[in-house]
Every structure is written in C-alpha cells, then in structure tokens.
Design a protein around this motif. Structure first.
Motif: not given
Lengths: 409, 409
Positions: B13-17
């Motif tokens: 999810s952080w990678r996506e953000r």
C-alpha cells in the motif's frame, strides 16, 4: 491638550516600570554576567541564567554595549549621580575593541575569540557603525579625545562604504538589480547624531541626504515602509523588494521623528508618525498579538523561515516609537498603541527568575530560544528602549519641554 | 526473515502511494508550472498554486531538477517506457545552466535572472556539485558525451574546492577554528556515484576518504551525528560544533548505507544504520511529532531561529533512510520508524488542492509558508524520496535482490 488624571497615573506607572526594569533588572544582568575581567570586552553568548554557551565575542554587541553603558554613565552624571561603575564597564569594552576589532582599511571584524583573535568579517558595514557609535559616546563619558577622533575617522570610512559597497568585497553581478537599503540611511542618520556633541551640527548635508534616502522607502500609496527599493525609490516586485520588517520600519520612523524634532523640521514629523502607524497596522498579528518579524508587501510568504516569530527588538522599537509619536501628536491612538505593545511585551518577554528578557518567541508568544544573549541580542535594544522610554515618559508626566535632553541623545 | 501478510499488504500500500504521488501529483506539478519555455531553465519561486512570486532562477534547483527529470527518464526507459517528455524537460534545464550558470574557474552561480544573467554567487561549492549531478545524469539520459565530459571536468574543480576552500573566496581568519563539515564528504560520496556509470568504479580512493571523513562526524559516545567537528573528528564545544541537523544526519546515514551495499562494505552497514537511529531518537519531537530542523547537542537553544520547524526534506530523507535500514536489518523498529515518518508526512505536507507538498511547517505541524518552490525547495527531495522509496518497497515486496538497480543510482 488636557490630560485626565487616570491617564497621568498610567503614564507614571509605566515610567516607574521602565525605570525599575532598567536599573534593577536589565543593567544588573549585563553587569553581572557579560563583563570579561580576564581578557576584556563582553561575553555575548549567555544562556538563560547568564552562564556562557560560547566564549566568542560578537562585535556589533561590543560596540553597542560600550554605547549603552557610556550613555547610562552620562545620564547618571547629570541626574542621580554615579559611582563610576558603568564607565568602568564601558572602558572594558572600548579598550578591547580598539585593541582587537579593527581590520585593515578601517574595516571592523564581526566576531572575535574570547582573547580577541578575529573569527569572521561580514561584507556589510554595521560592525563599523556600532564601533563608531560606541566610541563616540564613550569619548563623552571618559573625556578621551583619542576615542572621539577614532570614531570620527571610522565614520569617514563608513560614509565611503555606504557610497561604494563594492569596498566591502561583495561582487555586484550583472543580473543583480541595483537597489538601496533602508538600513543604510537609518544608521547614518543615527550616527550623525552620535558623533555630534550637544549643540554640534556637523554633517547637515549628509543628514538631509539620509532623510531623502529614507523617504524613498516610505510608500504612502501602499501605506508601507519597504526595506529595499530601486535607487529612485520605486517598488521592486521581488521577494527582496516586497520585504517589510515592521519593527525596523518603526525604528526608522522614530529616528526620523527624533531628527525632525531636533532640527525643527516640522514637515517631517507627520510623515515619520504615519510610517509608524502603517507599520503597526500591517505588522501587528491580529490573531496572536505581537509584531511579525517579516512580511511580504504583496501578501506572499516571505522567504525568511522565521517571519512569524515575535522578537524582542521590534517591540522595543515600537515602545520608543509610539511614546514619541504620542508626545508629538497627543493622539489617543498613539498612547493606545504604546499600551498594546507594552502589555504584550511585559507579559511575555521578561524572565522573572533570571532577569532580562527572552529575545525570541514563536508566533503564539511562547519562548522559542532560552538564551539571553546571542550574536544579535545583547545589552542594547531593551536598555535603550527603557532609557529613552523613561525620558519620554518623564516629559509626558512632567510636561517639561524636551530641551537639551532630547530623546535619542 | 518471515514476512506476515498484513505487513506485506502495508508495504504494498505504501509502494502504491509513493508511485501515485510521484507520477500523478508531484511530477505533474513541476512539469506544469516550472518549465520556462521562453528563456529555458526552471522557475524556482512558485506559490502554492504554482504561480510565480519571483522569476529568479536558483541554480541548486536547476541542477537538481535536471538530475531528477533525467533520472525519471532513465528509469522509465528501463521499465514502463516513456514518451520522452521528461528528457525534453531535462534538456531545457541542462541547456540553460550550461549556457548561463558557469562563472570563471569552474565556479557556478547561485542564482540567475529569468534570462540567465548572474545575480549572486555563494562562497560555497554546492551550486557546482548540483551542476555536476545534473549533467552526469543528463548525459546518461541524452547520450550527450560533452555533458558527461563537462560533469567530470567540474567535478575535478569541486574536489579542489573541497581540499582548499580558500579558493571560494571566504577568508580564513586567525581566530576561526579549522573545522570540517559533514556536508562535504556527503556530497562528494554522492557525486562519485553520480559520475560513475553503471559498473564503473572511478575514484575508489576518494570514496574511502569520504567515508573516513564522514565517520569523524559520527560520535557513538554521544549517539549523535555532528555537522561540524575538528579535523581529527573531535568535538568542538561551541554552537557550531554542537549543531545537529537530524534530517541531514539521516541523509548521511543512507548515503553511507547505500555506499556500503554497493561496495560490499558490510562493516559499514551497521554504523550507517546506527547513525540514523541516533538521529531519529534525538531529533524526533516527542511533543508535537516530526523531526526538528536543528538541535544543539549540549541541550542549549540553537542559534538558528527556525530550529523547531518541521521541514519537508528531513522527512523525505528519513523515508528513504528507514526503508533502506529496514531492507538491510529486517528489524521491526526500522519499519516502525518509516511508518511514523510516513504517517506524519503524508498527513501534513501534501496540498490536495494544488498538488506537491508544502515545505515548511511550524513546530506544531501547521503550514508556515505557503509556497511550493523557493531558493532551496524544488523538484528534488520529494520526488527523489518517492522514487527511491518506491524502489526499496519494490525490493521488499517482490523480495528481489537490488541487483543493477540499486537505490541511490
């Protein structure tokens, strides 16, 4: 102008507060903690309790403290009498800077080691200005004519630096717009008064030039005093050109008002007072109180990260400025502004435990730095404001004409 | 090290953000507002909404934006493909600085007018460093060998400036203690990696000298990284010697960690990670959150008035630093620290209305300056953190070895 009694009581009460703060709190702090009896000069890096956090000696504050202590001595000589302690402390600083602070070509270092070895020199002329200011007043306190001669000699160089800043070593590159700075005519106008003894009127033409240059920064159309303008006074639409320093602008106002009073230039009085009113209107934080350090005349965020902080010295200048404005105008507005600044300041800056004032509050008025002395804060703005403020309050309460004892002298 | 699924979900999810912020928010802001299609180069004074508050062009940010856009182009070439828009924008800046930013003797100006006339030159070597950084990456993006040669040539001068700062024109006065500065070996170590192409290993001795110099600033006894120390690494008990810049220290940590990973210097990894941990422990504001800008190692108030502000870039460095630390250590503490910094940052810095991040918050985390670009804030720290962060998050979630695509390259 009829004074009602409650107002007179209020003024007397402020006068008492200024006097007590100066002689029982502020001066004792510096006399106790700043004097370096071993190497001479003054410590300028004092923590909250007066202990040292650095032994470096900053020369702006050496010169200004020599001035302040000499002035106090000169005032006490004429009034309450003195045991000579302030003169002796002034001599400690005067001897130190005369021995160590001068660089080649009448340049003056910005900072020295404790022993007096040079650490840094700025490409600005303010160390030189405060050197002149200190020695000129010290000469009057001590009767040392060589100090007076030296002050006059360095003042000649300062005038050269002001006319030709390239002498200070900062390259003037092709794309840098040629501008003029409020600080230069301000400090020169102030120095003229400092190097002139009572009743002397040297440099009348330079003084008029300073007034002209100052007025170029007063923009009535915008009701604002700008730090930096084009040489013809016009507005420069860049962060430098839009920069407003409300406390500095108020200081410029009272320098000009004082000059107007001294030289009988009644036409300038109104202008000087207006500049203070504009600067207060623009510079007072309507949400948290206090004068902002910097603002942008166009409403942008200033580049200076510390823009919203509340510093002691702009408030000191506003105390002097609005008292002088009230003395000249008699308008309730100016007394109200003085009261607003005084209440804000005496509520937040003093440190009842260790004495003196904190110098730096955050926007909300909370103490941001715990030290009492730093490279730009020393024995100067606060004691000067208390001393000059007391003199104006004396005039207001005793209704004596200012006569020979004018404020900024 | 076994990864549990919720943690993998969090990392994804952080990678996506990070990815979305970089390509849908941050890069579009700069591509839309900063390119000067008329005179070339990049505008570096952009208000909240991207409009100009000054047309001056600051050269640190010209060089850094050339680097950033070239790097994005080089990454996209290898991965998702590119329509060339970033390369074209990089060329706009590279051509402008090569035409206008050079002064005599391979010195580089600090700021230029919109048209490219010189405004100011610092007595520091960082404009030169970012010039090298920009051209080196641009040469790889464009295949322009003359840009590569020029980068190498200016890099030779930078090494001379680093060895002999007197060449930059700042007088070394007798009372100024001879000190060394953390920034110098940091930037040189970084530049060595920039001027080396993939697989190249020029300047191995200089790199080892940089590591030695860096380590002199890491004081394990105090668990602190100091900005300025004596040439032998010992502690200087003055405001300069006690100065700590936690974000800068964390940046030094990840530069060193990256170097250690690349050069197989496993012995340095632990040291680099410890330095980041110390700096976080000392630098995180326990009351309001966020990393302080400056602290004094002795517990005094720093001289810098902006010490308690929360700036975007220290948080950017901490995002990269703790992701890399977690990748190398696998310790939950480092993931926790990354999360703490990321949540603080994404809660406060972004401007959902106009894009990009605010740069300057007050101690409490409220926006203090509304602009998006300023003399020291541009298209660099945030997009670099998002890009490098995404790469580490890719490695962590795909569990691929870093291979040729190491983080800081």
């Amino acid at each position: 102008m009829a004074e009602d009694m409650p107002q007179m009581d209020e003024l007397r009460s402020w006068r008492e507060r200024f006097h007590t703060s100066l002689y029982d709190d502020v001066l004792p702090f510096w006399m106790k903690h700043s004097l370096d009896r071993e190497f001479g000069g003054y410590f300028t890096c004092l923590d909250r309790d007066g202990s040292l956090y650095d032994t470096k000696k900053h020369v702006w504050l050496q010169g200004r403290q020599v001035w302040m202590l000499s002035r106090i001595h000169n005032i006490l000589k004429e009034t309450d009498g003195t045991d000579g302690r302030y003169l002796e402390a002034a001599e400690l600083g005067a001897r130190f800077i005369r021995k160590h602070a001068k660089a080649d070509g009448n340049r003056v270092y910005f900072s020295l080691t404790r022993e007096g070895r040079p650490v840094f020199i700025q490409r600005k002329m303010f160390a030189e200005c405060f050197y002149v200011m200190g020695l000129a007043e010290y000469a009057r306190a001590s009767g040392d004519d060589s100090a007076r001669q030296e002050a006059l000699d360095v003042f000649e160089s300062v005038q050269k630096f002001a006319r030709n800043p390239a002498l200070l070593g900062r390259p003037q590159l092709d794309g840098m717009p040629k501008t003029i700075s409020l600080a230069v005519p301000m400090i020169l106008l102030n120095l003229i008064q400092e190097v002139n003894g009572p009743g002397e009127d040297r440099y009348p033409e330079l003084a008029e030039w300073c007034v002209e240059e100052l007025l170029k920064h007063f923009h009535a159309d915008r009701r604002i005093v700008l730090e930096t303008v084009l040489p013809n006074g016009s507005y420069l639409d860049t962060p430098e050109g839009r920069l407003v320093n409300p406390g500095h602008a108020i200081e410029a106002g009272w320098f000009l008002l004082d000059y107007a009073c001294r030289s009988g230039r009644d036409d300038l009085k109104q202008t000087a007072i207006e500049a203070m009113d504009w600067s207060f209107d623009f510079g007072w934080d309507k949400e948290y109180g206090g004068l902002y350090y910097y603002l942008d005349a166009g409403g942008y965020s200033p580049l200076q990260l510390e823009w919203s902080m509340k510093l002691w010295w702009p408030h000191c200048e506003a105390l002097i400025g609005f008292l002088m404005a009230y003395r000249e105008s008699g308008e309730a507005r100016h007394l109200e502004r003085f009261r607003q600044v005084a209440e804000y300041s005496f509520d937040r800056f003093p440190d009842p435990e260790f004495g003196e004032w904190y110098g730096y509050l955050d926007r909300r008025g909370e103490v941001a730095m715990r030290y009492k002395a730093a490279p730009y804060k020393g024995c100067f703005h606060l004691p000067r404001a208390l001393l000059l403020g007391e003199q104006v309050l004396d005039e207001l309460t005793q209704r004596q004409p200012a006569a020979g004892r004018s404020t900024a002298r």
